[in-house]
Design a protein around this motif. Structure first.
Motif, mmCIF file in Angstrom:
data_model
loop_
_atom_site.group_PDB
_atom_site.id
_atom_site.type_symbol
_atom_site.label_atom_id
_atom_site.label_comp_id
_atom_site.label_asym_id
_atom_site.label_seq_id
_atom_site.Cartn_x
_atom_site.Cartn_y
_atom_site.Cartn_z
ATOM 1 N N ILE A 92 69.310 45.782 -25.560
ATOM 2 C CA ILE A 92 67.382 45.963 -25.345
ATOM 3 C C ILE A 92 67.826 47.903 -24.685
ATOM 4 O O ILE A 92 66.650 47.947 -25.554
ATOM 5 C CB ILE A 92 67.296 44.806 -25.467
ATOM 6 N N ARG A 96 65.063 50.141 -26.304
ATOM 7 C CA ARG A 96 63.828 50.506 -26.129
ATOM 8 C C ARG A 96 63.959 52.381 -25.247
ATOM 9 O O ARG A 96 62.560 52.563 -25.772
ATOM 10 C CB ARG A 96 63.262 49.524 -24.609
ATOM 11 N N LEU A 115 67.829 42.436 -36.224
ATOM 12 C CA LEU A 115 67.247 41.354 -35.529
ATOM 13 C C LEU A 115 66.817 41.569 -34.322
ATOM 14 O O LEU A 115 65.136 40.736 -34.034
ATOM 15 C CB LEU A 115 68.325 39.825 -35.348
ATOM 16 N N LEU A 116 67.507 42.534 -33.490
ATOM 17 C CA LEU A 116 66.916 42.075 -31.745
ATOM 18 C C LEU A 116 65.051 43.208 -32.734
ATOM 19 O O LEU A 116 64.303 43.236 -31.826
ATOM 20 C CB LEU A 116 67.530 42.727 -31.868
ATOM 21 N N ASN A 117 65.434 44.025 -33.062
ATOM 22 C CA ASN A 117 64.496 44.755 -33.570
ATOM 23 C C ASN A 117 63.102 44.199 -34.072
ATOM 24 O O ASN A 117 61.794 44.801 -34.611
ATOM 25 C CB ASN A 117 64.833 45.923 -34.128
ATOM 26 N N CYS A 118 63.207 43.294 -35.065
ATOM 27 C CA CYS A 118 62.357 42.309 -34.960
ATOM 28 C C CYS A 118 61.287 42.429 -33.767
ATOM 29 O O CYS A 118 60.378 41.891 -34.458
ATOM 30 C CB CYS A 118 62.568 41.333 -35.728
ATOM 31 N N ILE A 119 61.441 42.201 -32.652
ATOM 32 C CA ILE A 119 60.818 42.141 -31.512
ATOM 33 C C ILE A 119 60.664 43.028 -30.976
ATOM 34 O O ILE A 119 58.890 43.282 -30.489
ATOM 35 C CB ILE A 119 61.784 41.004 -30.566
ATOM 36 N N LEU A 120 62.037 43.372 -30.341
ATOM 37 C CA LEU A 120 61.273 45.223 -29.813
ATOM 38 C C LEU A 120 60.272 46.476 -31.487
ATOM 39 O O LEU A 120 59.475 46.926 -30.437
ATOM 40 C CB LEU A 120 62.976 45.924 -30.183
ATOM 41 N N ARG A 121 60.444 46.292 -32.234
ATOM 42 C CA ARG A 121 59.784 46.753 -32.977
ATOM 43 C C ARG A 121 59.518 48.527 -33.348
ATOM 44 O O ARG A 121 58.672 49.373 -33.192
ATOM 45 C CB ARG A 121 58.382 46.747 -33.311
ATOM 46 N N LYS A 122 61.440 48.901 -33.098
ATOM 47 C CA LYS A 122 60.855 50.537 -32.483
ATOM 48 C C LYS A 122 61.577 51.219 -34.058
ATOM 49 O O LYS A 122 61.891 50.331 -35.293
ATOM 50 C CB LYS A 122 62.716 50.378 -31.737
#
Length: 261
Positions: A92, A96, A115-122
């Motif tokens: 993460i 970021r 799947l992590l980036n679905c939250i982080l939206r990078k």
């Protein structure tokens, strides 16, 4: 924000006890030059990596990465390490602080990062290097293949752009911005002398294909081409297809053209 790329892959890299990083022909150091040519300052590799002494790493055919701006920030000796909380937060952190995320897909770590980036939206670019059946012949691969088939179109569609290794994959997984390219580096091209020897006059013509036994690699085209040659009277062929990831029973096509011999 640091002008940095986070590059995500499954390829197993190595590092020695002096913290030097190593890669091999499957993902050569020269591959990352494209990022530096585009004015990025560094490349953070989130991929599998293991530590060995320098001698054993060299014995495996790996070469030391000379560019110190290419680094491996997180220890991931195996996929099971992705379940560690410390690895979760380190990934993460890397995402970021990067300027752009590049995901080579299909890949286990690529799925995890997506799947992590679905939250982080990078913002991210996806490199489409194979089809959804990439893991089908590996242990428990049917489970992961099922997951990949479900999310593959979404991964490509949500990206800011996609690079494909073949037109077949570009047509199958649509992206708003796409290009067909490859990480194959051709050092030079040697022109063959034109031969007057006809195939039909040779005692035997050996043809060997090494790669995925599937449609996107052109197996059906090979079989059809052999059929054309046989119909022209070239029967002195010995054809060997070596590889895995079969997506069809090509024996049926061979039998259809009566090419069993």
């Amino acid at each position: 924000m640091i002008n940095n790329i986070v590059y995500v892959h499954d390829f197993c890299l190595y590092n020695d006890y002096d913290k030097n990083n190593y890669t091999a022909v499957g993902l050569p150091e020269s591959y990352f030059n494209r990022f530096f040519y585009s004015d990025f300052e560094s490349v953070s590799l989130i991929s599998r990596n293991k530590t060995l002494d320098e001698f054993n790493i060299n014995e495996l055919g790996f070469e030391k990465i000379k560019n110190k701006e290419i680094y491996i920030p997180i220890k991931i000796p195996s996929y099971i390490n992705l379940l560690k909380i410390s690895v979760f937060f380190r990934i993460i952190k890397e995402i970021r602080k990067c300027k752009l995320l590049v995901i080579n897909y299909p890949s286990v770590i690529g799925t995890y990062v997506f799947l992590l980036n679905c939250i982080l939206r990078k913002k991210y670019v996806v490199e489409v290097a194979a089809d959804a059946d990439q893991f089908s012949q590996k242990k428990l691969g049917f489970i992961f293949s099922f997951i990949i088939r479900k999310i593959f179109p979404s991964i490509v569609k949500k990206s800011v752009g996609a690079i494909y290794v073949s037109k077949y994959l570009e047509n199958k997984y649509k992206s708003p911005n796409s290009i067909v390219a490859s990480n194959v580096f051709v050092e030079n091209i040697v022109n063959r002398e034109v031969s007057d020897n006809r195939l039909i006059d040779k005692d035997i013509v050996n043809i060997t294909f090494i790669g995925g036994i599937n449609k996107r690699k052109g197996i059906s085209v090979i079989v059809e081409a052999i059929n054309i040659l046989v119909n022209k009277g070239v029967n002195n062929l010995s054809v060997k297809l070596i590889g895995g990831h079969a997506d069809s029973n090509y024996n049926e096509l061979i039998e259809q053209f009566k090419l069993n011999n």
